[in-house]
Scaffold this motif. Structure first.
Motif, PDB file in Angstrom:
ATOM      1  N   ARG A 126     -55.816  14.197  27.330  1.00  0.00           N
ATOM      2  CA  ARG A 126     -55.742  14.013  25.928  1.00  0.00           C
ATOM      3  C   ARG A 126     -56.055  15.012  25.204  1.00  0.00           C
ATOM      4  NH1 ARG A 126     -55.507   8.477  24.742  1.00  0.00           N
ATOM      5  NH2 ARG A 126     -55.610   7.150  26.224  1.00  0.00           N
ATOM      6  N   VAL A 127     -57.109  15.772  25.160  1.00  0.00           N
ATOM      7  CA  VAL A 127     -57.466  16.752  24.190  1.00  0.00           C
ATOM      8  C   VAL A 127     -56.485  17.974  24.511  1.00  0.00           C
ATOM      9  CG1 VAL A 127     -59.157  18.328  23.387  1.00  0.00           C
ATOM     10  CG2 VAL A 127     -59.920  16.092  24.031  1.00  0.00           C
ATOM     11  N   ILE A 128     -56.228  18.641  25.698  1.00  0.00           N
ATOM     12  CA  ILE A 128     -55.730  19.726  25.813  1.00  0.00           C
ATOM     13  C   ILE A 128     -53.906  19.582  25.907  1.00  0.00           C
ATOM     14  CG2 ILE A 128     -55.309  21.637  27.417  1.00  0.00           C
ATOM     15  CD1 ILE A 128     -58.366  21.036  28.563  1.00  0.00           C
ATOM     16  N   CYS A 129     -53.913  18.707  26.489  1.00  0.00           N
ATOM     17  CA  CYS A 129     -52.124  18.487  26.674  1.00  0.00           C
ATOM     18  C   CYS A 129     -51.590  17.640  25.548  1.00  0.00           C
ATOM     19  CB  CYS A 129     -51.850  17.877  28.074  1.00  0.00           C
ATOM     20  SG  CYS A 129     -52.483  18.828  29.383  1.00  0.00           S
ATOM     21  N   ALA A 130     -52.040  16.658  25.319  1.00  0.00           N
ATOM     22  CA  ALA A 130     -51.588  15.581  24.011  1.00  0.00           C
ATOM     23  C   ALA A 130     -52.120  16.075  22.842  1.00  0.00           C
ATOM     24  CB  ALA A 130     -52.026  14.434  24.444  1.00  0.00           C
ATOM     25  N   GLY A 131     -53.028  16.986  22.557  1.00  0.00           N
ATOM     26  CA  GLY A 131     -53.465  17.528  21.357  1.00  0.00           C
ATOM     27  C   GLY A 131     -54.260  16.458  20.660  1.00  0.00           C
ATOM     28  N   GLU A 132     -54.823  15.633  21.207  1.00  0.00           N
ATOM     29  CA  GLU A 132     -55.795  14.545  20.438  1.00  0.00           C
ATOM     30  C   GLU A 132     -57.163  15.191  20.052  1.00  0.00           C
ATOM     31  OE1 GLU A 132     -56.425  10.873  22.331  1.00  0.00           O
ATOM     32  OE2 GLU A 132     -54.383  10.419  22.773  1.00  0.00           O
ATOM     33  N   THR A 133     -57.747  14.773  18.885  1.00  0.00           N
ATOM     34  CA  THR A 133     -58.906  15.435  18.658  1.00  0.00           C
ATOM     35  C   THR A 133     -59.969  14.621  19.648  1.00  0.00           C
ATOM     36  OG1 THR A 133     -59.403  13.565  16.939  1.00  0.00           O
ATOM     37  CG2 THR A 133     -58.263  15.679  15.993  1.00  0.00           C
ATOM     38  N   VAL A 134     -61.176  15.257  19.754  1.00  0.00           N
ATOM     39  CA  VAL A 134     -62.162  14.560  20.536  1.00  0.00           C
ATOM     40  C   VAL A 134     -62.472  13.084  19.960  1.00  0.00           C
ATOM     41  CG1 VAL A 134     -64.343  14.857  21.491  1.00  0.00           C
ATOM     42  CG2 VAL A 134     -63.004  16.850  21.251  1.00  0.00           C
ATOM     43  N   PRO A 135     -62.664  13.017  18.674  1.00  0.00           N
ATOM     44  CA  PRO A 135     -63.089  11.642  18.222  1.00  0.00           C
ATOM     45  C   PRO A 135     -61.898  10.712  18.406  1.00  0.00           C
ATOM     46  CG  PRO A 135     -63.579  13.220  16.589  1.00  0.00           C
ATOM     47  CD  PRO A 135     -62.903  14.015  17.771  1.00  0.00           C
ATOM     48  N   LEU A 164     -60.364   5.946  24.610  1.00  0.00           N
ATOM     49  CA  LEU A 164     -60.861   5.747  25.870  1.00  0.00           C
ATOM     50  C   LEU A 164     -62.074   4.695  25.809  1.00  0.00           C
ATOM     51  CD1 LEU A 164     -60.886   9.658  27.243  1.00  0.00           C
ATOM     52  CD2 LEU A 164     -59.577   7.435  28.075  1.00  0.00           C
ATOM     53  N   GLY A 165     -62.512   4.295  24.853  1.00  0.00           N
ATOM     54  CA  GLY A 165     -63.596   3.271  24.514  1.00  0.00           C
ATOM     55  C   GLY A 165     -64.882   3.984  24.677  1.00  0.00           C
ATOM     56  N   TRP A 166     -64.979   5.200  24.356  1.00  0.00           N
ATOM     57  CA  TRP A 166     -66.550   6.110  25.013  1.00  0.00           C
ATOM     58  C   TRP A 166     -67.307   5.824  23.347  1.00  0.00           C
ATOM     59  CZ3 TRP A 166     -64.786  11.082  27.684  1.00  0.00           C
ATOM     60  CH2 TRP A 166     -64.328  10.799  29.018  1.00  0.00           C
ATOM     61  N   PRO A 167     -68.526   6.080  23.561  1.00  0.00           N
ATOM     62  CA  PRO A 167     -69.292   6.218  22.406  1.00  0.00           C
ATOM     63  C   PRO A 167     -68.989   7.680  21.373  1.00  0.00           C
ATOM     64  CG  PRO A 167     -70.559   6.072  24.602  1.00  0.00           C
ATOM     65  CD  PRO A 167     -69.134   6.001  24.928  1.00  0.00           C
ATOM     66  N   GLY A 224     -67.400  12.479  24.146  1.00  0.00           N
ATOM     67  CA  GLY A 224     -66.266  13.061  24.692  1.00  0.00           C
ATOM     68  C   GLY A 224     -66.547  14.738  24.752  1.00  0.00           C
ATOM     69  N   ARG A 225     -67.270  15.272  23.806  1.00  0.00           N
ATOM     70  CA  ARG A 225     -67.423  16.585  23.781  1.00  0.00           C
ATOM     71  C   ARG A 225     -68.202  17.139  25.136  1.00  0.00           C
ATOM     72  NH1 ARG A 225     -70.368  18.845  18.988  1.00  0.00           N
ATOM     73  NH2 ARG A 225     -72.195  19.277  20.341  1.00  0.00           N
ATOM     74  N   LEU A 226     -69.096  16.331  25.240  1.00  0.00           N
ATOM     75  CA  LEU A 226     -69.895  16.524  26.547  1.00  0.00           C
ATOM     76  C   LEU A 226     -69.322  16.374  27.766  1.00  0.00           C
ATOM     77  CD1 LEU A 226     -72.690  17.238  28.106  1.00  0.00           C
ATOM     78  CD2 LEU A 226     -73.024  14.752  27.955  1.00  0.00           C
ATOM     79  N   VAL A 227     -68.271  15.265  27.848  1.00  0.00           N
ATOM     80  CA  VAL A 227     -67.595  15.166  29.127  1.00  0.00           C
ATOM     81  C   VAL A 227     -66.369  16.076  29.258  1.00  0.00           C
ATOM     82  CG1 VAL A 227     -66.034  13.610  30.228  1.00  0.00           C
ATOM     83  CG2 VAL A 227     -68.117  12.758  29.148  1.00  0.00           C
ATOM     84  N   LEU A 228     -65.968  16.649  28.096  1.00  0.00           N
ATOM     85  CA  LEU A 228     -64.929  17.659  27.844  1.00  0.00           C
ATOM     86  C   LEU A 228     -65.558  18.812  28.330  1.00  0.00           C
ATOM     87  CD1 LEU A 228     -61.843  18.407  27.260  1.00  0.00           C
ATOM     88  CD2 LEU A 228     -62.863  19.025  24.848  1.00  0.00           C
ATOM     89  N   THR A 229     -66.597  19.294  28.015  1.00  0.00           N
ATOM     90  CA  THR A 229     -67.162  20.556  28.526  1.00  0.00           C
ATOM     91  C   THR A 229     -67.402  20.651  29.920  1.00  0.00           C
ATOM     92  OG1 THR A 229     -69.481  19.943  27.855  1.00  0.00           O
ATOM     93  CG2 THR A 229     -68.217  21.352  26.366  1.00  0.00           C
TER      94      THR A 229
END
Length: 158
Positions: free
Chosen positions: A118-127, A133-136, A140-145
Protein backbone atom coordinates in the motif's frame (compact mmCIF):
# COMPACT_ATOMS: atom_id res chain seq x y z
CA UNK A 1 11.00 17.00 -8.64
CA UNK A 2 8.89 19.32 -6.58
CA UNK A 3 5.18 19.94 -7.01
CA UNK A 4 4.20 22.10 -4.06
CA UNK A 5 0.60 22.84 -3.11
CA UNK A 6 -1.06 24.32 -0.04
CA UNK A 7 -3.33 22.01 2.03
CA UNK A 8 -5.46 22.51 5.14
CA UNK A 9 -4.91 20.55 8.35
CA UNK A 10 -7.79 19.39 10.57
CA UNK A 11 -7.41 17.00 13.49
CA UNK A 12 -3.84 16.21 12.45
CA UNK A 13 -4.83 15.12 8.92
CA UNK A 14 -4.12 16.94 5.68
CA UNK A 15 -7.34 17.64 3.79
CA UNK A 16 -7.99 19.16 0.38
CA UNK A 17 -10.97 21.38 1.21
CA UNK A 18 -12.09 23.01 4.43
CA UNK A 19 -15.69 23.64 5.31
CA UNK A 20 -16.68 27.31 4.90
CA UNK A 21 -16.20 29.41 8.01
CA UNK A 22 -13.68 27.06 9.65
CA UNK A 23 -10.19 28.27 10.41
CA UNK A 24 -7.06 26.23 10.88
CA UNK A 25 -3.49 25.62 9.91
CA UNK A 26 -2.15 25.23 6.41
CA UNK A 27 0.81 23.20 5.23
CA UNK A 28 2.80 23.00 2.00
CA UNK A 29 2.81 19.48 0.52
CA UNK A 30 5.06 18.10 -2.22
CA UNK A 31 2.75 15.95 -4.38
CA UNK A 32 5.72 14.47 -6.28
CA UNK A 33 7.23 13.00 -3.09
CA UNK A 34 6.45 9.37 -2.35
CA UNK A 35 5.21 8.37 1.11
CA UNK A 36 8.45 6.43 1.63
CA UNK A 37 10.48 9.49 0.61
CA UNK A 38 8.47 11.56 3.07
CA UNK A 39 9.25 9.10 5.88
CA UNK A 40 12.95 9.08 4.94
CA UNK A 41 13.18 12.88 4.84
CA UNK A 42 11.83 13.05 8.39
CA UNK A 43 14.03 10.28 9.82
CA UNK A 44 11.28 7.69 10.30
CA UNK A 45 13.04 5.12 8.09
CA UNK A 46 16.80 4.68 7.74
CA UNK A 47 18.85 4.51 4.55
CA UNK A 48 18.79 0.68 4.47
CA UNK A 49 14.99 0.55 4.78
CA UNK A 50 14.58 3.28 2.18
CA UNK A 51 16.85 1.48 -0.30
CA UNK A 52 14.88 -1.75 0.18
CA UNK A 53 11.61 0.05 -0.45
CA UNK A 54 12.97 1.76 -3.55
CA UNK A 55 14.18 -1.57 -4.96
CA UNK A 56 10.74 -3.07 -4.45
CA UNK A 57 9.08 -0.08 -6.11
CA UNK A 58 11.51 -0.28 -9.04
CA UNK A 59 10.60 -3.94 -9.58
CA UNK A 60 6.90 -3.13 -9.24
CA UNK A 61 7.13 -0.41 -11.87
CA UNK A 62 9.43 -2.42 -14.17
CA UNK A 63 7.00 -5.35 -14.08
CA UNK A 64 4.18 -2.93 -15.02
CA UNK A 65 1.99 -4.30 -12.25
CA UNK A 66 0.12 -1.06 -11.69
CA UNK A 67 -3.31 -0.44 -13.16
CA UNK A 68 -3.46 0.84 -16.72
CA UNK A 69 -5.24 4.13 -17.05
CA UNK A 70 -5.25 4.52 -20.82
CA UNK A 71 -6.16 2.40 -23.78
CA UNK A 72 -3.43 0.33 -25.40
CA UNK A 73 -2.68 1.43 -28.96
CA UNK A 74 -0.07 -1.16 -29.93
CA UNK A 75 -0.74 -3.53 -32.81
CA UNK A 76 -2.69 -6.73 -32.30
CA UNK A 77 -0.61 -9.94 -32.09
CA UNK A 78 0.10 -11.43 -35.52
CA UNK A 79 -0.69 -15.01 -34.50
CA UNK A 80 -4.21 -14.33 -33.35
CA UNK A 81 -5.70 -14.09 -29.89
CA UNK A 82 -4.64 -17.52 -28.58
CA UNK A 83 -1.34 -17.90 -30.42
CA UNK A 84 0.65 -18.55 -27.25
CA UNK A 85 0.22 -18.84 -23.53
CA UNK A 86 2.61 -16.01 -22.66
CA UNK A 87 1.54 -12.40 -23.18
CA UNK A 88 3.03 -10.92 -26.33
CA UNK A 89 4.12 -7.63 -24.75
CA UNK A 90 5.85 -9.12 -21.69
CA UNK A 91 9.55 -8.52 -22.11
CA UNK A 92 12.21 -10.55 -20.39
CA UNK A 93 12.93 -7.61 -18.09
CA UNK A 94 9.26 -7.39 -17.06
CA UNK A 95 9.13 -11.11 -16.31
CA UNK A 96 12.34 -10.95 -14.25
CA UNK A 97 11.04 -7.90 -12.35
CA UNK A 98 7.74 -9.69 -11.63
CA UNK A 99 9.63 -12.69 -10.24
CA UNK A 100 11.81 -10.46 -8.05
CA UNK A 101 8.75 -8.57 -6.83
CA UNK A 102 6.86 -11.78 -6.00
CA UNK A 103 9.89 -13.23 -4.18
CA UNK A 104 10.36 -10.04 -2.14
CA UNK A 105 6.69 -9.87 -1.14
CA UNK A 106 6.75 -13.56 -0.19
CA UNK A 107 9.83 -13.02 2.00
CA UNK A 108 8.23 -10.05 3.75
CA UNK A 109 5.36 -12.36 4.70
CA UNK A 110 1.65 -12.15 5.23
CA UNK A 111 0.38 -9.28 7.33
CA UNK A 112 3.48 -7.21 6.65
CA UNK A 113 3.22 -7.31 2.87
CA UNK A 114 -0.12 -5.46 3.00
CA UNK A 115 1.36 -2.26 4.39
CA UNK A 116 4.45 -2.55 2.16
CA UNK A 117 2.36 -2.80 -0.99
CA UNK A 118 0.00 0.00 0.00
CA UNK A 119 2.68 2.52 0.98
CA UNK A 120 5.51 1.67 -1.44
CA UNK A 121 3.72 0.44 -4.54
CA UNK A 122 0.28 2.06 -4.37
CA UNK A 123 1.62 5.32 -2.92
CA UNK A 124 -0.84 5.50 -0.02
CA UNK A 125 0.08 7.51 3.03
CA UNK A 126 0.70 5.57 6.23
CA UNK A 127 -2.47 6.96 7.88
CA UNK A 128 -4.46 6.08 4.76
CA UNK A 129 -3.09 2.53 4.78
CA UNK A 130 -3.83 2.18 8.50
CA UNK A 131 -7.41 3.21 7.94
CA UNK A 132 -7.85 0.90 4.92
CA UNK A 133 -6.42 -2.03 6.87
CA UNK A 134 -8.47 -1.26 9.98
CA UNK A 135 -5.40 -0.73 12.15
CA UNK A 136 -5.06 1.64 15.10
CA UNK A 137 -3.53 5.07 14.52
CA UNK A 138 0.29 5.05 14.51
CA UNK A 139 0.51 1.25 14.18
CA UNK A 140 1.29 1.46 10.47
CA UNK A 141 4.65 3.17 10.80
CA UNK A 142 5.90 0.56 13.28
CA UNK A 143 4.69 -2.34 11.13
CA UNK A 144 6.10 -0.70 8.00
CA UNK A 145 9.56 -0.39 9.55
CA UNK A 146 9.47 -4.08 10.54
CA UNK A 147 8.42 -5.00 7.00
CA UNK A 148 11.14 -2.81 5.50
CA UNK A 149 13.72 -4.54 7.70
CA UNK A 150 12.58 -7.90 6.32
CA UNK A 151 12.68 -6.50 2.83
CA UNK A 152 16.24 -5.22 3.38
CA UNK A 153 17.22 -8.68 4.61
CA UNK A 154 15.71 -10.16 1.45
CA UNK A 155 17.82 -7.83 -0.70
CA UNK A 156 20.86 -8.52 1.55
CA UNK A 157 21.42 -4.84 2.24
CA UNK A 158 23.94 -3.86 4.88
Amino acid sequence: MRELVERNIEDGHVIRHRAPGRSGRRVTVNLAESPLGWLRARGYVDARQFEAGERLRDDYEMAALGPRVTMRWDAAPAGGRNAGSAPIDASTAQIAAKRRFDAAIADVGGGLSDIVWRVICAGETVPGAEKALGWPVRAGRLVLTLALDRLADHYRLK
